[in-house]
Design a protein around this motif. Structure first.
Motif, mmCIF file in Angstrom:
data_model
loop_
_atom_site.group_PDB
_atom_site.id
_atom_site.type_symbol
_atom_site.label_atom_id
_atom_site.label_comp_id
_atom_site.label_asym_id
_atom_site.label_seq_id
_atom_site.Cartn_x
_atom_site.Cartn_y
_atom_site.Cartn_z
ATOM 1 N N PHE A 16 -1.248 -8.086 8.824
ATOM 2 C CA PHE A 16 -2.636 -8.394 8.495
ATOM 3 C C PHE A 16 -3.198 -9.586 9.266
ATOM 4 N N ARG A 19 -4.214 -9.041 12.889
ATOM 5 C CA ARG A 19 -5.252 -8.044 13.182
ATOM 6 C C ARG A 19 -6.609 -8.715 13.353
ATOM 7 N N GLU A 21 -10.676 -8.964 12.895
ATOM 8 C CA GLU A 21 -11.536 -8.537 11.787
ATOM 9 C C GLU A 21 -12.099 -7.137 12.014
ATOM 10 N N ALA A 24 -10.444 -3.985 10.339
ATOM 11 C CA ALA A 24 -10.343 -3.917 8.876
ATOM 12 C C ALA A 24 -10.264 -2.481 8.376
ATOM 13 N N ASP A 25 -11.055 -1.583 8.971
ATOM 14 C CA ASP A 25 -11.026 -0.184 8.526
ATOM 15 C C ASP A 25 -9.654 0.437 8.745
ATOM 16 N N PHE A 27 -6.808 -1.158 8.927
ATOM 17 C CA PHE A 27 -5.872 -1.782 7.995
ATOM 18 C C PHE A 27 -5.978 -1.120 6.625
ATOM 19 N N ARG A 28 -7.202 -0.972 6.131
ATOM 20 C CA ARG A 28 -7.385 -0.332 4.824
ATOM 21 C C ARG A 28 -6.887 1.108 4.844
ATOM 22 N N TRP A 53 -9.108 -4.225 0.130
ATOM 23 C CA TRP A 53 -10.546 -4.464 0.132
ATOM 24 C C TRP A 53 -10.834 -5.954 0.021
ATOM 25 N N SER A 55 -8.928 -8.554 0.782
ATOM 26 C CA SER A 55 -8.497 -9.315 1.959
ATOM 27 C C SER A 55 -9.366 -9.072 3.177
ATOM 28 N N THR A 56 -10.143 -8.003 3.157
ATOM 29 C CA THR A 56 -11.032 -7.712 4.276
ATOM 30 C C THR A 56 -12.487 -8.046 3.938
#
Length: 169
Positions: A16, A19, A21, A24-25, A27-28, A53, A55-56
Motif C-alpha cells: 500500500f 503505491r 495515489e 487506489a482503484d 488497490f481496492r 476505502w 485508507s484511500t
C-alpha cells in the motif's frame, strides 16, 4: 479464514505505502478480489473492504462497511480485528463529522483487556474529543498513553494527564 488467506491479505497491504495515489482503484480491486473469496456474509471481507476505502481517502464509504462487519460478528471471529474496526470506524466517523459517535464507540475500549492497540484507542479517542471541543480530555488521554514510553518523567507526565481532567480543589 485460513492463514494462507490472511498472508495474502497482508501481502496486498504491504504494497500500500509504495503505491501512488492514482493506483487506489487497483488497490481496492486487489482487496475486493480477496474479500470475494470469502462467504458473502463474512465480516472479514467487509472489514478489509472498509479498510481499503478508508485508507484511500473515502471514510464515507468505509463507515457502513465497518458497521456491518461489527454487526456480523467481526469481534467474535477476530477480537483483534474487531478492536481495530472500532478504532478505524471511530476515526472515520470523526472525519465525516460525527466525532460524538466515535467517542461512544471507543470509550468502552478504555476498559477492554489491554493489547497493542491501547495507544491507538487513546489517540483516536483524543482526536474525537478534540473535534468536539474537549481538548483537555483528549490531551489527558494522549499524555497518559505517552507517559509509559518516556525514558524519564513517567510519573510526572501521568500525574499531569490526570490533573487535566480532575476537578480543581
Amino acid at each position: 479464514m485460513d492463514q494462507d488467506w490472511e498472508d495474502r491479505v497482508a501481502a496486498v497491504w504491504a504494497t500500500f505505502d509504495a503505491r501512488p495515489e492514482a493506483d487506489a482503484d487497483a488497490f481496492r480491486a486487489a482487496v475486493d478480489a480477496l474479500a470475494d473469496e470469502l462467504p458473502a456474509d463474512s465480516p472479514l471481507g467487509l472489514f478489509e473492504r472498509a479498510c481499503a476505502w478508508d485508507s484511500t481517502g473515502h471514510s464515507d464509504r468505509a463507515v457502513p462497511l465497518y458497521r456491518e462487519a461489527l454487526a456480523r460478528g467481526l469481534g467474535e471471529v477476530s477480537p483483534y480485528k474487531g478492536r481495530r474496526a472500532k478504532i478505524q470506524l471511530s476515526s472515520s466517523l470523526r472525519n465525516t463529522g460525527h466525532p460524538e459517535e466515535g467517542v461512544k464507540l471507543l470509550s468502552p475500549e478504555l476498559l477492554a483487556p489491554s493489547d497493542e492497540l491501547d495507544d491507538a484507542v487513546r489517540a483516536t479517542l483524543a482526536l474525537c474529543l478534540s473535534s468536539m471541543g474537549r481538548d483537555r480530555e483528549g490531551l489527558s488521554l494522549v499524555l497518559g498513553a505517552l507517559a509509559p514510553h518516556l525514558p524519564r518523567f513517567q510519573r510526572s507526565m501521568a500525574a499531569y494527564a490526570r490533573a487535566l481532567v480532575e476537578p480543581e480543589d
